[in-house]
Design a protein around this motif. Structure first.
Motif, short mmCIF file in Angstrom:
data_model
loop_
_atom_site.label_atom_id
_atom_site.label_comp_id
_atom_site.label_asym_id
_atom_site.label_seq_id
_atom_site.Cartn_x
_atom_site.Cartn_y
_atom_site.Cartn_z
N ARG A 146 0.80 -1.22 0.00
CA ARG A 146 0.00 0.00 0.00
C ARG A 146 0.83 1.27 0.00
N ARG A 147 2.07 1.19 0.45
CA ARG A 147 2.87 2.40 0.60
C ARG A 147 3.91 2.60 -0.48
N ASP A 148 4.02 1.65 -1.41
CA ASP A 148 5.04 1.78 -2.44
C ASP A 148 4.53 1.14 -3.73
N VAL B 230 3.43 7.53 -6.43
CA VAL B 230 3.01 6.56 -7.44
C VAL B 230 2.05 5.54 -6.83
N ALA B 231 2.27 5.15 -5.59
CA ALA B 231 1.37 4.22 -4.92
C ALA B 231 -0.02 4.85 -4.78
#
Length: 103
Positions: A25-27, A49-50
């Protein structure tokens, strides 16, 4: 639609420019795609971008649940013409009843 209205069908090319890869979810990674579908060496990555990838996925889910959103109405009539049933008038029905009456 072109076949129904009797018009020529335009050839369009489907353009696929980005491939998104989820890293949680973070990357995430957005990788550029060439004309032949081959990955290019350019990419975008990180939390921004994520977030963009999450927005793309949310929009695709919404579009799937609303399939007729933005669908235009029919601008041209069908090639065969309107398919309406003729309505009978009072004179027509009385004339038919008189011809079908048994003596």
């Amino acid at each position: 639609m072109g076949r129904l209205t009797g018009r020529a069908i335009a050839n369009t090319k489907l353009i696929y420019t980005l491939n998104h890869i989820s890293l949680g979810r973070r990357d995430g990674i957005l990788q550029m795609i060439g004309d032949e579908g081959q990955a290019k060496p350019k990419y975008l990555g990180g939390r921004k971008v994520a977030r963009a990838k999450a927005g793309i996925l949310a929009m695709s889910l919404w579009a799937t649940s609303h399939p007729t959103f933005g669908m235009p109405g029919r601008k041209r009539h069908l090639a065969g013409g309107p398919r309406t049933r003729p309505t009978a008038t009072v004179e027509d029905t009385s004339a038919q009843q008189a011809t079908h009456a048994t003596p």
